[in-house]
Scaffold this active site. Sequence first.
Site, PDB file in Angstrom:
ATOM      1  N   SER A  20      29.082   1.403  25.230  1.00 12.88           N
ATOM      2  CA  SER A  20      28.007   2.379  25.355  1.00 12.88           C
ATOM      3  C   SER A  20      28.156   3.505  24.325  1.00 12.88           C
ATOM      4  O   SER A  20      28.859   4.491  24.556  1.00 12.88           O
ATOM      5  CB  SER A  20      28.000   2.956  26.771  1.00 12.88           C
ATOM      6  OG  SER A  20      26.881   3.760  26.988  1.00 12.88           O
ATOM      7  N   ARG A 136      23.144  -3.346  28.884  1.00 13.30           N
ATOM      8  CA  ARG A 136      22.397  -2.850  30.021  1.00 13.30           C
ATOM      9  C   ARG A 136      20.984  -3.419  30.082  1.00 13.30           C
ATOM     10  O   ARG A 136      20.392  -3.511  31.159  1.00 13.30           O
ATOM     11  CB  ARG A 136      22.372  -1.325  30.014  1.00 13.30           C
ATOM     12  CG  ARG A 136      23.776  -0.697  29.988  1.00 13.30           C
ATOM     13  CD  ARG A 136      23.898   0.507  30.859  1.00 13.30           C
ATOM     14  NE  ARG A 136      23.693   0.209  32.259  1.00 13.30           N
ATOM     15  CZ  ARG A 136      23.705   1.130  33.220  1.00 13.30           C
ATOM     16  NH1 ARG A 136      23.901   2.394  32.915  1.00 13.30           N
ATOM     17  NH2 ARG A 136      23.497   0.793  34.482  1.00 13.30           N
ATOM     18  N   GLU A 170      15.706   4.976  31.213  1.00 10.14           N
ATOM     19  CA  GLU A 170      17.044   4.889  31.806  1.00 10.14           C
ATOM     20  C   GLU A 170      17.073   5.314  33.271  1.00 10.14           C
ATOM     21  O   GLU A 170      18.131   5.564  33.831  1.00 10.14           O
ATOM     22  CB  GLU A 170      18.014   5.737  30.985  1.00 10.14           C
ATOM     23  CG  GLU A 170      18.047   5.360  29.509  1.00 10.14           C
ATOM     24  CD  GLU A 170      19.121   4.354  29.145  1.00 10.14           C
ATOM     25  OE1 GLU A 170      20.205   4.394  29.751  1.00 10.14           O
ATOM     26  OE2 GLU A 170      18.876   3.530  28.247  1.00 10.14           O
ATOM     27  N   ARG A 203      18.319   8.171  24.751  1.00  7.01           N
ATOM     28  CA  ARG A 203      17.994   6.927  25.456  1.00  7.01           C
ATOM     29  C   ARG A 203      16.685   6.975  26.234  1.00  7.01           C
ATOM     30  O   ARG A 203      16.147   5.917  26.578  1.00  7.01           O
ATOM     31  CB  ARG A 203      19.137   6.569  26.401  1.00  7.01           C
ATOM     32  CG  ARG A 203      20.461   6.379  25.673  1.00  7.01           C
ATOM     33  CD  ARG A 203      21.472   5.772  26.609  1.00  7.01           C
ATOM     34  NE  ARG A 203      22.808   5.777  26.037  1.00  7.01           N
ATOM     35  CZ  ARG A 203      23.871   5.280  26.651  1.00  7.01           C
ATOM     36  NH1 ARG A 203      23.739   4.728  27.854  1.00  7.01           N
ATOM     37  NH2 ARG A 203      25.054   5.319  26.080  1.00  7.01           N
ATOM     38  N   HIS A 237      22.916  10.916  29.263  1.00  6.20           N
ATOM     39  CA  HIS A 237      21.854  11.055  30.252  1.00  6.20           C
ATOM     40  C   HIS A 237      21.808  12.506  30.719  1.00  6.20           C
ATOM     41  O   HIS A 237      22.835  13.201  30.724  1.00  6.20           O
ATOM     42  CB  HIS A 237      22.095  10.154  31.473  1.00  6.20           C
ATOM     43  CG  HIS A 237      21.999   8.700  31.178  1.00  6.20           C
ATOM     44  ND1 HIS A 237      22.947   7.801  31.611  1.00  6.20           N
ATOM     45  CD2 HIS A 237      21.083   7.984  30.494  1.00  6.20           C
ATOM     46  CE1 HIS A 237      22.604   6.576  31.203  1.00  6.20           C
ATOM     47  NE2 HIS A 237      21.487   6.674  30.531  1.00  6.20           N
ATOM     48  N   CYS A 354      26.203   9.145  38.854  1.00  8.50           N
ATOM     49  CA  CYS A 354      25.857   7.871  38.217  1.00  8.50           C
ATOM     50  C   CYS A 354      25.857   6.728  39.216  1.00  8.50           C
ATOM     51  O   CYS A 354      25.093   5.773  39.072  1.00  8.50           O
ATOM     52  CB  CYS A 354      26.861   7.550  37.100  1.00  8.50           C
ATOM     53  SG  CYS A 354      26.750   8.617  35.649  1.00  8.50           S
TER      54      CYS A 354
END
Length: 430
Positions: A20, A136, A170, A203, A237, A354
């Site tokens: 990632s 992902r 996301e 993202r 994020h 998360c």
Amino acid sequence: MPELQLDGLVGPTHNYAGLSLGNLAATSNAGAVSAPRAAALQGIAKMRLVHALGAPQGLLLPHDRPNLGLLRAMGFAGDDRQVIAAAANEDPQLLAAAWSASSMWTANAATVSPAADTMDGRTHLTVANLATMPHRAQEWPGTLAQLRLAFADSRHFAVHGPVPASFGDEGAANHMRLAPAHDAPGVEVFVYGVNQGGRFPARQHPRASMAVARRHGVRHAIMAPQADAAIEAGAFHNDVVAVANGTVLFAHEQAFADRQDLLDRLDRQVPGFCLVEAPADEVSLEEAVSSYLFNAALVTVEDGMALVLPQEARDNPRVWRWLQRVQQDDGNPIQHLHVRDLRESMRNGGGPACLRLRVQLTDEEVAAVDPRFLLDKDRFDRLEALIERWWPETIAPADLGNPDLMQQCRAARAALLDLLGIAPAELGES
């Protein structure tokens, strides 16, 4: 009105491949030996705590991994063992993506708008396409199948497929909701990124956020750009630097590009709006990211709110001092700090927030959720026993080419489905 917490159960293939980009914890631990059994048990312990705090607790399942369909689509042929061996020899990074257990981070599973916010009075969920990262982007079909099974009652729920992959989405990790109460109409904040010319990708595409708001029929939506500085510091994020619950926005001072505009709008639109903000001179962006201070689960409890924090937040003296001041401040409802060891998830770049998807439901709507996805004390006990028996103790990078590990992980997931009474065919699996 309860808030269902849907945590991702850490899968038996949990490993450290560092896939990632922009997730500093994940990339810095690439190649380390993981502990899937410990990771799953740490996640269960966190779920037990949240359940004990009074929130209904459920789970989403690990996906079928390794994803041999992905490897075959990329040209690897033969029986399962031959496909694994060939991928290990020719493209170890692609093989690692096929093994990824990243669906455990259910904050990326979907975006949720509760019935109180939507035009048709139903709870809407849009599965995230996760198009930015190959490991992902393979998740959404499996996640969508679970959401459609768990929220099948169309009287109460509408489950949508993904936004087109041209526009990265996301999920709830870039979405916040503020309202006087869970069952009161609220303001939904859709946070997107730009980061032009930065090292790391932004993202969440603004068009994806706008599309989700339209699909859900959200009455009061705010589009808010994430600060480039936050993305560059490793806040891939928004939920790494901000989280909201009720009337509270819990955030870092440098989380948003247009900070004052966002605060002014929330102050006008959210009765009783309360900002709990860490000043940059007390907690730096780098400290916020490394400690996952703002990736805490902010939960409504009987006498206010509680923060469920990773051990890393207590280990940082500056962060912990600031948190204690927050707790002692009568001007906000955050009264409790609960610390849990989630080091296995944290080392792969995901903290307490998360690991969970929040779904605010009425009692009637909770009763309409497929009960196989809901947890109680007996289910917790049985899951822990199953994990102790079936989950691998460790996985090293070289193990991903071992067909015997593949068989062990498949057997572990089959045992989980059997325990929950879910047939593979119900998830679109053979």
